[in-house]
Each structure stands twice: as C-alpha cells, then as structure tokens.
Scaffold this active site. Structure first.
Site, short mmCIF file in Angstrom:
data_model
loop_
_atom_site.label_atom_id
_atom_site.label_comp_id
_atom_site.label_asym_id
_atom_site.label_seq_id
_atom_site.Cartn_x
_atom_site.Cartn_y
_atom_site.Cartn_z
N HIS A 1 -14.90 -1.83 33.63
CA HIS A 1 -16.17 -1.20 34.00
C HIS A 1 -16.25 -0.71 35.45
O HIS A 1 -17.27 -0.86 36.12
CB HIS A 1 -17.33 -2.17 33.74
N HIS B 1 -24.89 0.13 29.59
CA HIS B 1 -24.55 -1.22 29.11
C HIS B 1 -25.80 -2.06 28.83
O HIS B 1 -25.86 -3.24 29.18
CB HIS B 1 -23.67 -1.92 30.15
N GLU C 1 -22.12 0.59 23.30
CA GLU C 1 -21.73 1.43 24.43
C GLU C 1 -20.93 2.64 23.92
O GLU C 1 -19.75 2.52 23.61
CB GLU C 1 -20.88 0.61 25.41
#
Length: 390
Positions: free
Chosen positions: A144, A218, A355
């Site tokens: 991420h 997210h 996601e």
C-alpha cells in the site's frame, strides 16, 4: 380588577398561541424533506498534524439525506451514513472519531491508497533494466505505498458542488523517488456523493518519468451499522470466474484459478461466513479471504462488478468499476485491540474491504495487466458504490 383579569386572559392566550405556533414550526422543520437536487457540503477543522499542518473535515450530504465525512489527511472517509429498509440511517464504515486515531497505528481505515495498492514481492521491481527498492512494510513485501503512502499525507482539497452531486477534489504531486517510486506523479482524485445514493471515485495521474501506479480506496464496510456484529452474514456477489491464488506471504503465484467448486465462488450471492472457515490452503494463508478476484470483463470500461447485501438491515451496496480486479479482504487481522468510533472495539471480521484495482505484484509478473505509466500518458480509474435498501 376586571381590566387586570382581561389583560391576564389575553396574555395567557398569547402565550399558548405562541407555544402552538412554535411546536408547529418545529414539527415542520424536522419533517421537511430535502428538496431534490439540494445537496450540500460544509467543512470544519479536523485537528493538527505533528508537522503543524491543519487537517480539514468535509461533510457531504445529498438530497436524500445520505451523508459522508472525509478528510484531506490521507483522503480518508471517516463516516458514511446510509439508510436501511426502514429509512433509518447508520454509519456503515469503520474508523475513528478524531484525527489522533488515524495518526496512530491504523489498518488503512477509509484511506486513499497509493502509489501502489496491494503487495509488491520483496519490495522490488524493475523498469527498463533498472531495479527500484521499496519499503518492506508487510513481512518481506511492500504494501500500500510504503511507510508513508498516500494514506499518511495531507492533500490539497477543494469542495465541489454540482446540481446533482457534491464532492471533494484531492490533488498532490508525489515527488520523484518518494517511498522509492520513480517520477514526479501528479495525482487528482475526486470523491463524489450524488443524489442517486452513489459514492463515486475518479482517479487521474500523470508522470514525468516511467513509473508504476495502482490507486484504490480502503474503506472497511459493515452494512449492519453495528461493528459489534461481524460481516459473516453479509451476502457477497463477485462477477469473477477466476481469482489469484497466493503464496504464504500473500503474493500471487501467477496462476488464475477458476472459482468453481472452491470457497472462492461468489458468482451467486453467498454469505461470506458460509465457507470462510473451510479447510483450504488458500484460506489458511490469508486467515480467511485476502485475495484478488479477476473480473470476467477485462476492459477499462465501466461494468457491474458485484454486490454486498446485509439481510437484517436490507442495505445493499452494488459496485461498478473500470478496474480489472477487486481485492476482497474479510477483516481477518482485526483482533479487538483497535478502539474505534464511539469507543467501540473492532473485533475479528467486524469489517470487510472491496478494493478495486489492478493485480497485486503486477510489476514483477509481466503476464498480468500492466500498471506501468509512461510520460505523456494519463492514468485513469473509476469506481462506483451504489447504495439501495431492500
């Protein structure tokens, strides 16, 4: 005495008439329905970062009363109020009441993820023969965007107010080699809340040097509106005949495996908890679902991708996207140690994520759809979450 009695009577009458009018006015104000097209957006202070910078909280409300709050720190959606089948509103996303919660350790609640959503094996990738090294912040892998990804920076933000929607436009240029990624990446991300009860994400980016990019959001959903309940009774549909099996570190093996006959088959709406604890190697690696599903339609066109339905409240979230995959994460690493909004602890599988994105580890797997962005090109991606009640 007669005059005084008359005055007293008049005063009493006026007082009672005033009470009646006040009550009538109050009733009218509380029952008045929003005028179609009258969406609104306001902003307020959300606290101060350690750097001294001020964060802002935007409150977006559509004409039907659906409401979202979002901050320019990390592009984080802090709340999302959605009606149930009886019209009762509840907050259906996990998060914190204040900025401090997001500044401390947080599992990306509601955040804008970049430069690269999901995992990159061993924090390395190559472009034109040059190897780039990233932070290994998820075991031996990159996750991420790194130590200080897009979820941990302050974005420039602008309120948008259109006839049928309100939104916030976030802009930022990620400098060359930030978190190890090459190129100055200029990003524009807009969150829209429209009068159709749709939350729309529009992503755009350009670069001055060959790079990789994979942006997503997210948010953790629990459509009951009560995070003391799990998401196991939520019914999930994914328009995907294939998913990406992973190794023990959750990096895709390169195979696209058919879902038929496996616990990963959500072609027909199925309760998440129905097969999540089956004896399955892939479920064991993720302690549940933490995998990418590959949509049947592998194009950049907007398409129906699936739905999430919670039978008690009747809330349903349909989602559409231009992306080629979705990472479904069933909240397997929530363990009750996080105290969220209203002092509630977030326990095992009390929230789940959908996601939309390109495949994990694409830079190291050339057979996957590319996530490379070249100078002169424009990265675009859009996702819609549509809320209805049944």
């Amino acid at each position: 005495m007669m005059i005084n009695e008359k005055v007293k009577t008049i005063l009493v009458y006026c007082f009672c008439f005033g009470l009646i009018m006040a009550c009538s006015t109050k009733k009218q104000e509380t029952t008045e329905k929003p005028v179609p097209g009258k969406a609104s957006i306001t902003q307020s202070d959300f606290g101060t970062l350690p750097s001294g910078e001020k964060a802002t909280l935007f409150t977006l409300t559509n004409a039907r009363g659906m409401k979202m709050t979002v901050t320019n720190y990390g592009g984080i959606i802090t709340s999302l109020w959605v009606p149930d089948k009886n019209g009762q509103m509840a907050d259906v996303v996990l998060g914190y009441d204040n900025l401090e919660g997001y500044l401390n350790k947080t599992p990306y609640f509601g955040a804008l993820i970049g430069r690269y959503g999901n995992r990159i094996a061993e924090g390395k990738f190559s472009l034109d023969g040059q190897e780039y090294s990233l932070a290994t912040n998820n075991g031996r892998n990159h996750l991420h965007g790194g130590i200080k990804g897009f979820d941990k920076v302050l974005w420039q933000a602008e309120a948008l107010n259109e006839k049928e929607a309100v939104g916030v436009k976030f802009t930022r240029t990620s400098p060359d080699m930030e978190e190890g990624f090459p190129g100055n990446l200029s990003c524009e991300v807009i969150y829209w809340l429209n009068n159709k009860n749709q939350l729309v994400f529009d992503y755009k980016a350009t670069t001055d040097k060959k790079t990789i990019v994979n942006l997503t959001n997210h948010s953790y959903f629990n459509l009951t509106g009560d995070p003391s309940k799990t998401i196991l009774d939520h019914e999930l549909e994914l328009v995907a005949h294939g998913y990406l099996p992973v190794d023990s570190t959750l990096i895709p093996t390169g195979e696209i495996r058919q879902v038929e006959g496996t616990p990963f088959d959500f072609l027909i709406p199925t309760p998440i908890g129905e097969r999540i604890d089956q004896a399955d190697t892939q479920l064991g690696f993720g302690n549940g679902y933490d995998h990418s599903w590959v949509f049947n339609e592998q194009t950049n066109d907007m398409k129906y991708a699936g739905s999430l339905y919670e039978p008690t409240s009747g809330r349903q979230m349909n989602f559409y996207t231009t992306e080629v995959a979705v990472q479904f994460y069933s909240g397997n690493f929530l363990d009750g140690s996080i105290q969220g909004k209203e002092g509630k602890n977030y326990s095992f599988r009390s929230g789940m994520c959908l996601e939309t994105q390109h495949y994990p580890d694409s830079p190291n797997q050339p057979e996957f759809p590319t996530t490379i962005l070249n100078p002169g090109e424009v990265y675009t991606s859009s996702t819609i979450y549509e809320f209805i009640a049944m």
